[in-house]
Enzyme design. Structure first.
Site, PDB file in Angstrom:
ATOM      1  N   ASP A   1      -7.961  -5.343  -0.047  1.00 14.62           N
ATOM      2  CA  ASP A   1      -8.419  -6.222  -1.133  1.00 14.62           C
ATOM      3  C   ASP A   1      -8.044  -7.678  -0.917  1.00 14.62           C
ATOM      4  O   ASP A   1      -8.476  -8.537  -1.677  1.00 14.62           O
ATOM      5  CB  ASP A   1      -7.832  -5.722  -2.466  1.00 14.62           C
ATOM      6  CG  ASP A   1      -8.413  -4.363  -2.828  1.00 14.62           C
ATOM      7  OD1 ASP A   1      -7.643  -3.401  -2.966  1.00 14.62           O
ATOM      8  OD2 ASP A   1      -9.645  -4.266  -2.907  1.00 14.62           O
TER       9      ASP A   1
ATOM     10  N   HIS B   1       0.860  -1.191   0.000  1.00 10.40           N
ATOM     11  CA  HIS B   1       0.000   0.000   0.000  1.00 10.40           C
ATOM     12  C   HIS B   1       0.889   1.231   0.000  1.00 10.40           C
ATOM     13  O   HIS B   1       1.949   1.252   0.614  1.00 10.40           O
ATOM     14  CB  HIS B   1      -0.879   0.010   1.263  1.00 10.40           C
ATOM     15  CG  HIS B   1      -2.069   0.893   1.133  1.00 10.40           C
ATOM     16  ND1 HIS B   1      -2.012   2.244   1.344  1.00 10.40           N
ATOM     17  CD2 HIS B   1      -3.350   0.622   0.790  1.00 10.40           C
ATOM     18  CE1 HIS B   1      -3.217   2.759   1.159  1.00 10.40           C
ATOM     19  NE2 HIS B   1      -4.051   1.800   0.825  1.00 10.40           N
TER      20      HIS B   1
HETATM   21  C1  SDX Z   1      -6.305  -0.039  -2.818  1.00 10.88           C
HETATM   22  O1  SDX Z   1      -4.538   4.418  -1.906  1.00 10.88           O
HETATM   23  C2  SDX Z   1      -5.487   3.827  -1.297  1.00 10.88           C
HETATM   24  O2  SDX Z   1      -5.916   4.224  -0.215  1.00 10.88           O
HETATM   25  C3  SDX Z   1      -6.080   2.643  -2.020  1.00 10.88           C
HETATM   26  C4  SDX Z   1      -7.072   1.780  -1.258  1.00 10.88           C
HETATM   27  C5  SDX Z   1      -8.364   2.522  -0.983  1.00 10.88           C
HETATM   28  O3  SDX Z   1      -9.070   2.149  -0.036  1.00 10.88           O
HETATM   29  O4  SDX Z   1      -8.708   3.417  -1.797  1.00 10.88           O
HETATM   30  O5  SDX Z   1      -6.500   1.341  -0.040  1.00 10.88           O
HETATM   31  C6  SDX Z   1      -7.456   0.552  -2.077  1.00 10.88           C
HETATM   32  O6  SDX Z   1      -6.096   0.313  -3.947  1.00 10.88           O
HETATM   33  C7  SDX Z   1      -5.397  -0.989  -2.106  1.00 10.88           C
HETATM   34  C8  SDX Z   1      -4.209  -1.453  -2.986  1.00 10.88           C
HETATM   35  C9  SDX Z   1      -4.710  -2.564  -3.916  1.00 10.88           C
HETATM   36  N1  SDX Z   1      -3.642  -2.919  -4.880  1.00 10.88           N
HETATM   37  C10 SDX Z   1      -3.000  -4.089  -4.787  1.00 10.88           C
HETATM   38  O7  SDX Z   1      -3.151  -4.908  -3.893  1.00 10.88           O
HETATM   39  C11 SDX Z   1      -2.042  -4.344  -5.947  1.00 10.88           C
HETATM   40  C12 SDX Z   1      -0.735  -4.894  -5.400  1.00 10.88           C
HETATM   41  N2  SDX Z   1      -0.015  -3.817  -4.682  1.00 10.88           N
HETATM   42  C13 SDX Z   1       0.916  -3.052  -5.418  1.00 10.88           C
HETATM   43  O8  SDX Z   1       0.856  -2.996  -6.778  1.00 10.88           O
HETATM   44  C14 SDX Z   1       1.455  -1.827  -4.692  1.00 10.88           C
HETATM   45  O9  SDX Z   1       1.771  -2.218  -3.417  1.00 10.88           O
HETATM   46  C15 SDX Z   1       0.569  -0.584  -4.649  1.00 10.88           C
HETATM   47  C16 SDX Z   1       0.141  -0.185  -6.004  1.00 10.88           C
HETATM   48  C17 SDX Z   1      -0.607  -0.821  -3.775  1.00 10.88           C
HETATM   49  C18 SDX Z   1       1.416   0.536  -4.045  1.00 10.88           C
HETATM   50  O10 SDX Z   1       2.432   0.782  -4.927  1.00 10.88           O
HETATM   51  P1  SDX Z   1       3.608   1.833  -4.630  1.00 10.88           P
HETATM   52  O11 SDX Z   1       3.374   2.552  -3.351  1.00 10.88           O
HETATM   53  O12 SDX Z   1       3.798   2.637  -5.869  1.00 10.88           O
HETATM   54  O13 SDX Z   1       4.845   0.912  -4.346  1.00 10.88           O
HETATM   55  P2  SDX Z   1       5.840   0.367  -5.464  1.00 10.88           P
HETATM   56  O14 SDX Z   1       5.047  -0.239  -6.584  1.00 10.88           O
HETATM   57  O15 SDX Z   1       6.824   1.433  -5.768  1.00 10.88           O
HETATM   58  O16 SDX Z   1       6.569  -0.840  -4.670  1.00 10.88           O
HETATM   59  C19 SDX Z   1       7.646  -0.591  -3.785  1.00 10.88           C
HETATM   60  C20 SDX Z   1       8.436  -1.899  -3.761  1.00 10.88           C
HETATM   61  C21 SDX Z   1       8.858  -2.383  -5.158  1.00 10.88           C
HETATM   62  O17 SDX Z   1       9.967  -3.184  -5.004  1.00 10.88           O
HETATM   63  P3  SDX Z   1      11.450  -2.532  -5.261  1.00 10.88           P
HETATM   64  O18 SDX Z   1      11.376  -1.682  -6.517  1.00 10.88           O
HETATM   65  O19 SDX Z   1      11.712  -1.705  -4.016  1.00 10.88           O
HETATM   66  O20 SDX Z   1      12.375  -3.712  -5.405  1.00 10.88           O
HETATM   67  O21 SDX Z   1       7.611  -2.959  -3.237  1.00 10.88           O
HETATM   68  C22 SDX Z   1       7.392  -3.933  -4.256  1.00 10.88           C
HETATM   69  C23 SDX Z   1       7.721  -3.274  -5.572  1.00 10.88           C
HETATM   70  O22 SDX Z   1       8.112  -4.247  -6.525  1.00 10.88           O
HETATM   71  N3  SDX Z   1       5.974  -4.293  -4.193  1.00 10.88           N
HETATM   72  C24 SDX Z   1       5.502  -5.534  -4.320  1.00 10.88           C
HETATM   73  C25 SDX Z   1       4.109  -5.411  -4.134  1.00 10.88           C
HETATM   74  N4  SDX Z   1       3.791  -4.137  -3.897  1.00 10.88           N
HETATM   75  C26 SDX Z   1       4.943  -3.448  -3.947  1.00 10.88           C
HETATM   76  N5  SDX Z   1       6.109  -6.725  -4.588  1.00 10.88           N
HETATM   77  C27 SDX Z   1       5.303  -7.788  -4.659  1.00 10.88           C
HETATM   78  N6  SDX Z   1       3.945  -7.766  -4.498  1.00 10.88           N
HETATM   79  C28 SDX Z   1       3.326  -6.582  -4.224  1.00 10.88           C
HETATM   80  N7  SDX Z   1       2.024  -6.544  -4.063  1.00 10.88           N
END
Ligand code: SDX
Length: 429
Positions: A366, A309
Protein backbone atom coordinates in the site's frame (compact mmCIF):
# COMPACT_ATOMS: atom_id res chain seq x y z
CA UNK A 1 0.19 -33.28 2.40
CA UNK A 2 2.58 -35.86 3.80
CA UNK A 3 2.04 -36.37 7.53
CA UNK A 4 5.52 -37.02 8.93
CA UNK A 5 6.92 -37.43 12.39
CA UNK A 6 4.98 -36.44 15.48
CA UNK A 7 5.24 -33.88 18.29
CA UNK A 8 4.74 -34.94 21.87
CA UNK A 9 2.70 -32.60 24.04
CA UNK A 10 3.13 -33.18 27.75
CA UNK A 11 0.11 -31.95 29.70
CA UNK A 12 -0.20 -32.59 33.40
CA UNK A 13 0.76 -36.24 33.70
CA UNK A 14 -0.22 -37.23 30.17
CA UNK A 15 1.52 -37.16 26.79
CA UNK A 16 -0.26 -36.55 23.52
CA UNK A 17 1.08 -37.25 20.04
CA UNK A 18 0.42 -34.49 17.51
CA UNK A 19 1.14 -35.31 13.86
CA UNK A 20 3.51 -32.86 12.13
CA UNK A 21 2.34 -31.42 8.79
CA UNK A 22 5.01 -30.30 6.32
CA UNK A 23 4.11 -27.99 3.41
CA UNK A 24 5.64 -27.81 -0.06
CA UNK A 25 8.17 -25.22 1.07
CA UNK A 26 8.93 -27.10 4.27
CA UNK A 27 6.63 -25.02 6.48
CA UNK A 28 5.77 -27.06 9.54
CA UNK A 29 2.63 -27.29 11.63
CA UNK A 30 1.30 -29.32 14.52
CA UNK A 31 -1.92 -30.95 13.39
CA UNK A 32 -4.11 -30.15 16.41
CA UNK A 33 -7.42 -31.25 14.91
CA UNK A 34 -7.80 -33.91 17.62
CA UNK A 35 -6.27 -31.88 20.48
CA UNK A 36 -9.51 -30.96 22.28
CA UNK A 37 -10.96 -34.45 21.94
CA UNK A 38 -7.78 -36.00 23.35
CA UNK A 39 -6.81 -33.44 25.99
CA UNK A 40 -9.74 -31.08 26.55
CA UNK A 41 -7.39 -28.22 25.67
CA UNK A 42 -7.76 -25.70 22.84
CA UNK A 43 -5.01 -23.36 21.60
CA UNK A 44 -5.15 -19.56 21.92
CA UNK A 45 -3.80 -17.37 19.12
CA UNK A 46 -5.42 -13.93 19.02
CA UNK A 47 -4.99 -12.59 15.45
CA UNK A 48 -4.01 -16.05 14.17
CA UNK A 49 -0.35 -15.05 13.78
CA UNK A 50 0.68 -18.64 14.56
CA UNK A 51 -2.24 -20.52 13.08
CA UNK A 52 -2.63 -22.14 9.67
CA UNK A 53 -6.38 -21.91 9.09
CA UNK A 54 -6.25 -24.13 6.02
CA UNK A 55 -4.06 -25.93 3.52
CA UNK A 56 -4.00 -24.18 0.15
CA UNK A 57 -2.37 -24.58 -3.25
CA UNK A 58 -2.97 -21.06 -4.57
CA UNK A 59 -0.38 -18.58 -3.27
CA UNK A 60 2.82 -18.87 -1.29
CA UNK A 61 4.58 -16.15 0.72
CA UNK A 62 7.92 -16.42 2.47
CA UNK A 63 7.79 -13.36 4.71
CA UNK A 64 11.39 -13.63 5.88
CA UNK A 65 12.75 -13.75 2.32
CA UNK A 66 10.18 -11.44 0.74
CA UNK A 67 8.95 -14.13 -1.67
CA UNK A 68 5.47 -14.12 -3.26
CA UNK A 69 4.35 -16.76 -5.79
CA UNK A 70 1.01 -17.32 -7.53
CA UNK A 71 0.65 -21.05 -8.22
CA UNK A 72 4.44 -21.41 -7.97
CA UNK A 73 5.38 -18.50 -10.27
CA UNK A 74 7.45 -15.63 -8.77
CA UNK A 75 5.53 -12.35 -8.65
CA UNK A 76 8.49 -10.58 -10.28
CA UNK A 77 8.25 -12.87 -13.34
CA UNK A 78 4.48 -12.53 -13.56
CA UNK A 79 4.64 -8.74 -13.20
CA UNK A 80 7.14 -8.57 -16.07
CA UNK A 81 5.50 -11.01 -18.44
CA UNK A 82 1.73 -11.34 -18.07
CA UNK A 83 -1.44 -9.26 -17.76
CA UNK A 84 -3.83 -9.07 -14.84
CA UNK A 85 -6.35 -11.29 -16.65
CA UNK A 86 -3.73 -13.97 -17.29
CA UNK A 87 -2.83 -13.86 -13.59
CA UNK A 88 -6.52 -14.05 -12.70
CA UNK A 89 -6.96 -17.19 -14.77
CA UNK A 90 -3.76 -18.69 -13.36
CA UNK A 91 -4.97 -18.17 -9.79
CA UNK A 92 -8.46 -19.55 -10.37
CA UNK A 93 -7.61 -22.55 -12.58
CA UNK A 94 -4.05 -23.29 -11.48
CA UNK A 95 -2.12 -23.04 -14.76
CA UNK A 96 -0.91 -20.26 -17.06
CA UNK A 97 -3.51 -20.09 -19.86
CA UNK A 98 -2.74 -21.12 -23.42
CA UNK A 99 -3.53 -18.38 -26.00
CA UNK A 100 -6.85 -20.15 -26.73
CA UNK A 101 -7.74 -20.43 -23.02
CA UNK A 102 -6.89 -16.76 -22.50
CA UNK A 103 -8.97 -15.75 -25.52
CA UNK A 104 -11.93 -17.73 -24.16
CA UNK A 105 -11.45 -16.25 -20.67
CA UNK A 106 -11.23 -12.70 -22.05
CA UNK A 107 -14.40 -13.25 -24.09
CA UNK A 108 -16.31 -14.63 -21.12
CA UNK A 109 -15.39 -11.47 -19.21
CA UNK A 110 -16.17 -9.21 -22.13
CA UNK A 111 -19.56 -10.89 -22.68
CA UNK A 112 -20.50 -10.38 -19.04
CA UNK A 113 -19.63 -6.72 -18.59
CA UNK A 114 -23.19 -5.40 -18.90
CA UNK A 115 -25.32 -4.84 -15.83
CA UNK A 116 -29.13 -5.08 -15.71
CA UNK A 117 -30.58 -1.58 -16.15
CA UNK A 118 -32.63 -2.01 -12.95
CA UNK A 119 -29.34 -1.93 -11.06
CA UNK A 120 -29.34 1.80 -11.73
CA UNK A 121 -32.11 2.22 -9.15
CA UNK A 122 -29.85 0.81 -6.45
CA UNK A 123 -27.19 3.41 -7.14
CA UNK A 124 -29.76 6.17 -6.87
CA UNK A 125 -30.79 4.86 -3.47
CA UNK A 126 -27.40 5.46 -1.81
CA UNK A 127 -26.79 8.79 -0.05
CA UNK A 128 -24.50 11.01 -2.20
CA UNK A 129 -21.57 10.70 0.21
CA UNK A 130 -21.74 6.90 0.55
CA UNK A 131 -18.31 5.26 0.67
CA UNK A 132 -17.61 3.35 -2.57
CA UNK A 133 -16.61 0.26 -0.55
CA UNK A 134 -20.05 0.18 1.11
CA UNK A 135 -21.65 0.47 -2.33
CA UNK A 136 -19.36 -2.20 -3.80
CA UNK A 137 -20.16 -4.74 -1.10
CA UNK A 138 -23.90 -4.08 -1.40
CA UNK A 139 -23.83 -4.25 -5.19
CA UNK A 140 -21.85 -7.50 -5.34
CA UNK A 141 -24.47 -9.13 -3.15
CA UNK A 142 -27.17 -7.54 -5.30
CA UNK A 143 -25.58 -9.12 -8.38
CA UNK A 144 -26.27 -12.46 -6.73
CA UNK A 145 -30.00 -11.55 -6.83
CA UNK A 146 -29.84 -10.85 -10.57
CA UNK A 147 -27.94 -14.09 -11.20
CA UNK A 148 -29.68 -16.18 -8.57
CA UNK A 149 -29.16 -19.38 -10.57
CA UNK A 150 -25.43 -19.00 -9.72
CA UNK A 151 -26.05 -18.00 -6.10
CA UNK A 152 -28.21 -20.80 -4.76
CA UNK A 153 -26.14 -21.78 -1.70
CA UNK A 154 -26.35 -25.33 -3.05
CA UNK A 155 -22.59 -25.89 -3.21
CA UNK A 156 -22.65 -28.44 -6.05
CA UNK A 157 -24.84 -26.21 -8.20
CA UNK A 158 -22.86 -23.05 -7.38
CA UNK A 159 -19.64 -24.91 -8.22
CA UNK A 160 -21.10 -25.96 -11.58
CA UNK A 161 -21.78 -22.27 -12.29
CA UNK A 162 -18.36 -21.14 -11.00
CA UNK A 163 -16.85 -20.26 -14.40
CA UNK A 164 -19.70 -17.98 -15.45
CA UNK A 165 -20.09 -16.51 -11.94
CA UNK A 166 -16.37 -15.72 -11.91
CA UNK A 167 -16.65 -14.05 -15.31
CA UNK A 168 -19.59 -11.96 -14.09
CA UNK A 169 -17.76 -10.88 -10.95
CA UNK A 170 -14.37 -10.11 -12.53
CA UNK A 171 -16.10 -8.18 -15.27
CA UNK A 172 -18.78 -6.41 -13.30
CA UNK A 173 -16.67 -5.40 -10.29
CA UNK A 174 -15.17 -2.82 -12.68
CA UNK A 175 -18.58 -1.73 -13.95
CA UNK A 176 -19.89 -1.27 -10.40
CA UNK A 177 -16.80 0.80 -9.53
CA UNK A 178 -17.21 3.01 -12.58
CA UNK A 179 -20.99 3.38 -12.03
CA UNK A 180 -20.28 4.42 -8.44
CA UNK A 181 -17.85 7.05 -9.64
CA UNK A 182 -20.12 8.46 -12.37
CA UNK A 183 -23.12 8.50 -9.99
CA UNK A 184 -21.11 10.40 -7.36
CA UNK A 185 -19.68 12.75 -10.00
CA UNK A 186 -23.19 13.33 -11.31
CA UNK A 187 -22.40 12.42 -14.89
CA UNK A 188 -24.08 9.74 -17.01
CA UNK A 189 -22.49 6.28 -16.94
CA UNK A 190 -20.64 5.43 -20.15
CA UNK A 191 -20.98 1.79 -21.20
CA UNK A 192 -17.90 -0.37 -21.84
CA UNK A 193 -16.55 -0.78 -25.34
CA UNK A 194 -16.44 -4.38 -26.61
CA UNK A 195 -13.06 -3.94 -28.31
CA UNK A 196 -11.18 -2.57 -25.30
CA UNK A 197 -9.01 -4.84 -23.11
CA UNK A 198 -9.98 -5.26 -19.45
CA UNK A 199 -8.06 -2.45 -17.72
CA UNK A 200 -8.38 0.04 -20.58
CA UNK A 201 -12.16 -0.56 -20.58
CA UNK A 202 -12.27 0.22 -16.89
CA UNK A 203 -10.52 3.56 -17.41
CA UNK A 204 -12.88 4.26 -20.31
CA UNK A 205 -15.94 3.57 -18.12
CA UNK A 206 -14.44 5.68 -15.34
CA UNK A 207 -13.38 8.78 -17.24
CA UNK A 208 -15.19 8.93 -20.59
CA UNK A 209 -18.25 11.10 -20.86
CA UNK A 210 -21.03 10.85 -23.46
CA UNK A 211 -19.42 13.38 -25.77
CA UNK A 212 -15.85 13.10 -24.66
CA UNK A 213 -14.15 9.73 -24.98
CA UNK A 214 -11.23 9.23 -22.58
CA UNK A 215 -8.12 7.77 -24.19
CA UNK A 216 -5.81 6.32 -21.57
CA UNK A 217 -2.05 6.66 -22.02
CA UNK A 218 -0.70 3.10 -22.63
CA UNK A 219 1.79 3.62 -19.78
CA UNK A 220 -1.10 4.42 -17.43
CA UNK A 221 -3.02 1.32 -18.56
CA UNK A 222 0.10 -0.80 -17.99
CA UNK A 223 0.66 0.67 -14.52
CA UNK A 224 -2.95 0.06 -13.48
CA UNK A 225 -2.90 -3.47 -14.91
CA UNK A 226 0.27 -4.08 -12.88
CA UNK A 227 -1.41 -2.78 -9.71
CA UNK A 228 -4.34 -5.16 -10.26
CA UNK A 229 -1.98 -8.09 -10.91
CA UNK A 230 0.05 -7.38 -7.77
CA UNK A 231 -3.12 -7.29 -5.66
CA UNK A 232 -4.64 -10.45 -7.16
CA UNK A 233 -4.00 -12.78 -4.20
CA UNK A 234 -2.02 -12.96 -1.00
CA UNK A 235 -2.56 -16.17 1.02
CA UNK A 236 -4.86 -15.99 4.05
CA UNK A 237 -4.99 -12.22 4.59
CA UNK A 238 -7.89 -10.70 6.51
CA UNK A 239 -10.27 -10.36 3.55
CA UNK A 240 -9.45 -13.68 1.89
CA UNK A 241 -9.87 -15.45 5.23
CA UNK A 242 -13.25 -13.71 5.49
CA UNK A 243 -14.23 -15.01 2.05
CA UNK A 244 -13.20 -18.51 3.13
CA UNK A 245 -15.06 -18.17 6.43
CA UNK A 246 -18.29 -17.19 4.63
CA UNK A 247 -17.75 -19.85 1.94
CA UNK A 248 -17.20 -22.50 4.61
CA UNK A 249 -20.82 -22.13 5.69
CA UNK A 250 -21.95 -22.97 2.16
CA UNK A 251 -22.72 -19.39 1.12
CA UNK A 252 -22.51 -18.57 -2.58
CA UNK A 253 -19.62 -16.79 -4.29
CA UNK A 254 -21.39 -13.39 -4.53
CA UNK A 255 -22.15 -13.29 -0.80
CA UNK A 256 -18.61 -14.45 0.03
CA UNK A 257 -16.81 -11.78 -2.00
CA UNK A 258 -19.24 -9.13 -0.74
CA UNK A 259 -18.07 -10.03 2.78
CA UNK A 260 -14.45 -9.90 1.59
CA UNK A 261 -14.99 -6.30 0.47
CA UNK A 262 -16.10 -5.34 3.98
CA UNK A 263 -13.02 -6.92 5.54
CA UNK A 264 -10.73 -5.27 2.98
CA UNK A 265 -12.14 -1.81 3.77
CA UNK A 266 -10.42 -1.53 7.17
CA UNK A 267 -7.46 0.94 7.37
CA UNK A 268 -5.15 -1.77 8.72
CA UNK A 269 -5.82 -3.84 5.60
CA UNK A 270 -6.87 -2.63 2.16
CA UNK A 271 -7.90 0.79 3.44
CA UNK A 272 -4.20 1.49 4.03
CA UNK A 273 -3.66 2.71 0.46
CA UNK A 274 -6.04 5.62 1.15
CA UNK A 275 -4.48 6.14 4.59
CA UNK A 276 -0.96 6.35 3.05
CA UNK A 277 -1.91 9.20 0.71
CA UNK A 278 -3.77 11.03 3.49
CA UNK A 279 -0.65 10.62 5.67
CA UNK A 280 1.68 11.90 2.91
CA UNK A 281 -0.64 14.86 2.22
CA UNK A 282 -0.77 15.68 5.95
CA UNK A 283 3.06 15.62 6.13
CA UNK A 284 3.32 17.73 2.97
CA UNK A 285 0.84 20.34 4.25
CA UNK A 286 2.63 20.52 7.61
CA UNK A 287 5.91 21.40 5.88
CA UNK A 288 7.55 18.50 7.70
CA UNK A 289 9.98 16.48 5.59
CA UNK A 290 8.77 13.33 7.31
CA UNK A 291 11.27 13.42 10.14
CA UNK A 292 8.79 14.58 12.79
CA UNK A 293 6.25 12.06 11.58
CA UNK A 294 8.76 9.23 11.95
CA UNK A 295 9.54 10.38 15.51
CA UNK A 296 5.81 10.45 16.35
CA UNK A 297 5.37 6.97 14.88
CA UNK A 298 8.20 5.70 17.06
CA UNK A 299 6.45 7.13 20.11
CA UNK A 300 3.30 5.30 19.12
CA UNK A 301 1.49 8.60 18.44
CA UNK A 302 0.71 7.51 14.88
CA UNK A 303 1.34 4.67 12.46
CA UNK A 304 3.55 4.89 9.40
CA UNK A 305 0.78 3.68 7.10
CA UNK A 306 1.95 1.46 4.25
CA UNK A 307 4.67 0.08 6.52
CA UNK A 308 4.75 -3.21 8.36
CA UNK A 309 3.13 -6.54 7.64
CA UNK A 310 2.00 -9.57 9.60
CA UNK A 311 3.90 -11.91 7.27
CA UNK A 312 6.58 -9.90 5.46
CA UNK A 313 9.54 -9.30 7.77
CA UNK A 314 11.44 -8.22 4.71
CA UNK A 315 10.63 -5.87 1.85
CA UNK A 316 7.19 -6.66 0.35
CA UNK A 317 8.20 -7.60 -3.22
CA UNK A 318 5.08 -5.80 -4.50
CA UNK A 319 6.20 -2.54 -2.89
CA UNK A 320 9.53 -2.75 -4.70
CA UNK A 321 7.82 -3.21 -8.06
CA UNK A 322 5.29 -0.45 -7.33
CA UNK A 323 7.97 1.98 -6.18
CA UNK A 324 9.63 1.70 -9.60
CA UNK A 325 6.27 1.89 -11.38
CA UNK A 326 5.38 5.09 -9.51
CA UNK A 327 8.56 6.80 -10.77
CA UNK A 328 7.77 5.63 -14.34
CA UNK A 329 4.12 6.75 -14.39
CA UNK A 330 4.91 10.16 -12.93
CA UNK A 331 7.65 10.75 -15.51
CA UNK A 332 5.44 9.58 -18.40
CA UNK A 333 2.66 11.85 -17.20
CA UNK A 334 5.20 14.57 -16.66
CA UNK A 335 3.95 14.95 -13.12
CA UNK A 336 6.17 15.75 -10.21
CA UNK A 337 4.21 14.65 -7.16
CA UNK A 338 5.83 15.92 -3.94
CA UNK A 339 4.18 12.99 -2.16
CA UNK A 340 6.53 10.60 -3.94
CA UNK A 341 9.55 12.51 -2.67
CA UNK A 342 8.12 12.44 0.86
CA UNK A 343 7.44 8.69 0.51
CA UNK A 344 11.02 8.10 -0.61
CA UNK A 345 12.31 10.14 2.36
CA UNK A 346 10.09 8.25 4.82
CA UNK A 347 11.25 4.95 3.41
CA UNK A 348 14.90 5.96 3.62
CA UNK A 349 14.53 7.27 7.17
CA UNK A 350 12.55 4.27 8.39
CA UNK A 351 14.86 1.70 6.83
CA UNK A 352 17.83 3.15 8.70
CA UNK A 353 16.03 3.63 12.03
CA UNK A 354 16.35 0.97 14.70
CA UNK A 355 12.69 1.29 15.72
CA UNK A 356 11.62 0.01 12.29
CA UNK A 357 14.59 -2.28 11.75
CA UNK A 358 14.13 -4.05 15.08
CA UNK A 359 10.44 -4.58 14.35
CA UNK A 360 11.19 -5.61 10.76
CA UNK A 361 8.88 -2.94 9.39
CA UNK A 362 9.24 -2.43 5.65
CA UNK A 363 7.08 -0.77 3.00
CA UNK A 364 4.15 -2.97 2.00
CA UNK A 365 1.97 -3.05 -1.11
CA UNK A 366 0.00 0.00 0.00
CA UNK A 367 2.95 2.34 0.39
CA UNK A 368 3.35 3.30 -3.27
CA UNK A 369 0.13 2.09 -4.90
CA UNK A 370 -1.81 5.18 -3.81
CA UNK A 371 0.70 7.52 -5.48
CA UNK A 372 0.14 5.76 -8.81
CA UNK A 373 -3.66 5.73 -8.39
CA UNK A 374 -3.58 9.45 -7.56
CA UNK A 375 -1.42 10.15 -10.65
CA UNK A 376 -3.91 8.21 -12.82
CA UNK A 377 -6.77 10.33 -11.46
CA UNK A 378 -8.53 7.70 -9.35
CA UNK A 379 -10.31 9.56 -6.53
CA UNK A 380 -8.93 8.83 -3.05
CA UNK A 381 -12.13 7.26 -1.75
CA UNK A 382 -11.93 4.66 -4.53
CA UNK A 383 -8.38 3.45 -3.89
CA UNK A 384 -9.55 0.44 -1.89
CA UNK A 385 -12.14 -0.34 -4.56
CA UNK A 386 -9.20 -0.74 -6.97
CA UNK A 387 -7.62 -3.11 -4.45
CA UNK A 388 -10.89 -5.11 -4.46
CA UNK A 389 -10.95 -5.25 -8.29
CA UNK A 390 -7.42 -6.68 -8.15
CA UNK A 391 -8.20 -9.13 -5.31
CA UNK A 392 -11.36 -10.53 -6.91
CA UNK A 393 -9.60 -13.46 -8.68
CA UNK A 394 -7.85 -14.45 -5.44
CA UNK A 395 -11.13 -14.45 -3.54
CA UNK A 396 -12.75 -16.54 -6.30
CA UNK A 397 -9.83 -19.02 -6.29
CA UNK A 398 -10.11 -19.41 -2.50
CA UNK A 399 -13.90 -19.84 -2.62
CA UNK A 400 -13.41 -22.50 -5.32
CA UNK A 401 -10.75 -24.30 -3.26
CA UNK A 402 -13.17 -24.60 -0.34
CA UNK A 403 -16.16 -25.56 -2.50
CA UNK A 404 -14.18 -28.26 -4.31
CA UNK A 405 -12.90 -29.83 -1.12
CA UNK A 406 -15.33 -32.52 0.06
CA UNK A 407 -13.64 -32.47 3.48
CA UNK A 408 -13.97 -28.71 4.01
CA UNK A 409 -15.75 -27.91 7.28
CA UNK A 410 -17.59 -24.86 8.50
CA UNK A 411 -15.11 -22.53 10.20
CA UNK A 412 -16.08 -22.16 13.82
CA UNK A 413 -13.16 -21.19 16.12
CA UNK A 414 -13.31 -21.76 19.89
CA UNK A 415 -12.65 -19.09 22.55
CA UNK A 416 -11.36 -18.64 26.08
CA UNK A 417 -14.27 -17.32 28.13
CA UNK A 418 -13.41 -14.50 30.55
CA UNK A 419 -16.90 -13.36 31.50
CA UNK A 420 -19.08 -13.96 34.56
CA UNK A 421 -19.36 -17.31 36.24
CA UNK A 422 -22.95 -18.61 36.45
CA UNK A 423 -24.97 -16.20 38.65
CA UNK A 424 -28.50 -16.25 40.07
CA UNK A 425 -31.07 -14.24 38.11
CA UNK A 426 -32.51 -11.51 40.34
CA UNK A 427 -35.09 -9.20 38.79
CA UNK A 428 -33.83 -5.59 38.96
CA UNK A 429 -36.54 -3.39 40.50
C1 SDX B 1 -2.30 -5.25 3.57
O1 SDX B 1 -2.13 -9.80 5.32
C2 SDX B 1 -1.93 -9.43 4.12
O2 SDX B 1 -1.42 -10.17 3.28
C3 SDX B 1 -2.42 -8.04 3.78
C4 SDX B 1 -2.03 -7.47 2.42
C5 SDX B 1 -2.71 -8.21 1.29
O3 SDX B 1 -2.19 -8.18 0.16
O4 SDX B 1 -3.83 -8.74 1.52
O5 SDX B 1 -0.63 -7.52 2.26
C6 SDX B 1 -2.48 -6.02 2.30
O6 SDX B 1 -3.21 -5.18 4.35
C7 SDX B 1 -0.96 -4.65 3.86
C8 SDX B 1 -0.91 -3.95 5.24
C9 SDX B 1 -1.54 -2.56 5.09
N1 SDX B 1 -1.65 -1.93 6.43
C10 SDX B 1 -0.87 -0.89 6.76
O7 SDX B 1 0.03 -0.44 6.07
C11 SDX B 1 -1.23 -0.28 8.11
C12 SDX B 1 0.05 -0.01 8.89
N2 SDX B 1 0.64 -1.30 9.32
C13 SDX B 1 0.27 -1.79 10.60
O8 SDX B 1 -0.86 -1.35 11.21
C14 SDX B 1 0.72 -3.21 10.89
O9 SDX B 1 2.03 -3.31 10.49
C15 SDX B 1 -0.10 -4.35 10.30
C16 SDX B 1 -1.53 -4.22 10.64
C17 SDX B 1 0.08 -4.40 8.82
C18 SDX B 1 0.45 -5.64 10.90
O10 SDX B 1 0.18 -5.60 12.24
P1 SDX B 1 0.66 -6.73 13.27
O11 SDX B 1 1.33 -7.85 12.55
O12 SDX B 1 -0.49 -7.04 14.15
O13 SDX B 1 1.82 -6.02 14.06
P2 SDX B 1 1.61 -5.15 15.37
O14 SDX B 1 0.51 -4.15 15.14
O15 SDX B 1 1.51 -6.07 16.53
O16 SDX B 1 3.00 -4.34 15.44
C19 SDX B 1 4.17 -4.93 15.97
C20 SDX B 1 5.02 -3.75 16.44
C21 SDX B 1 4.28 -2.81 17.41
O17 SDX B 1 5.23 -2.16 18.17
P3 SDX B 1 5.56 -2.74 19.67
O18 SDX B 1 4.24 -3.08 20.35
O19 SDX B 1 6.41 -3.96 19.42
O20 SDX B 1 6.30 -1.62 20.36
O21 SDX B 1 5.37 -2.91 15.32
C22 SDX B 1 4.76 -1.63 15.48
C23 SDX B 1 3.66 -1.79 16.50
O22 SDX B 1 3.42 -0.55 17.15
N3 SDX B 1 4.21 -1.26 14.17
C24 SDX B 1 4.28 -0.04 13.64
C25 SDX B 1 3.68 -0.17 12.37
N4 SDX B 1 3.29 -1.43 12.17
C26 SDX B 1 3.61 -2.10 13.29
N5 SDX B 1 4.76 1.14 14.12
C27 SDX B 1 4.64 2.19 13.30
N6 SDX B 1 4.08 2.17 12.05
C28 SDX B 1 3.60 0.99 11.56
N7 SDX B 1 3.05 0.94 10.37
Amino acid sequence: MELEKKAILKLESKEYELPIMIGTENERAFDIRSLRKLSGYVTFDDGYGNTAACASKITYIDGEKGILRYRGYAIEDLAKNISFLEAARLLIYGELPTPEELHEFRNSILNNVKIHTNVDHHFKGFPANSHPMAILSAMLNTLGCYYSEMATNDRQSDLEHLDVAAAHLISKVRTIAAMTYSTQEGHPFVYPKPDLPYTENFLHMMFSEPYNEFKADPAVVKALDLILLLHADHEQNCSTSTVRMVASGGANLFASVAAGVCALWGPLHGGANMAVVKMLEQIHESGDDGGNFIEDAKKGKCRLMGFGHRVYKNYDPRAKILGEAAEKVLSVLNKNDPLLNIARKLEEAALSDDYFISRKLYPNVDFYSGIILKAIGIPLNMFTVLFAIGRMPGWIANWKEIAENPESRIQRPRQIFEGHKSREFIQKD
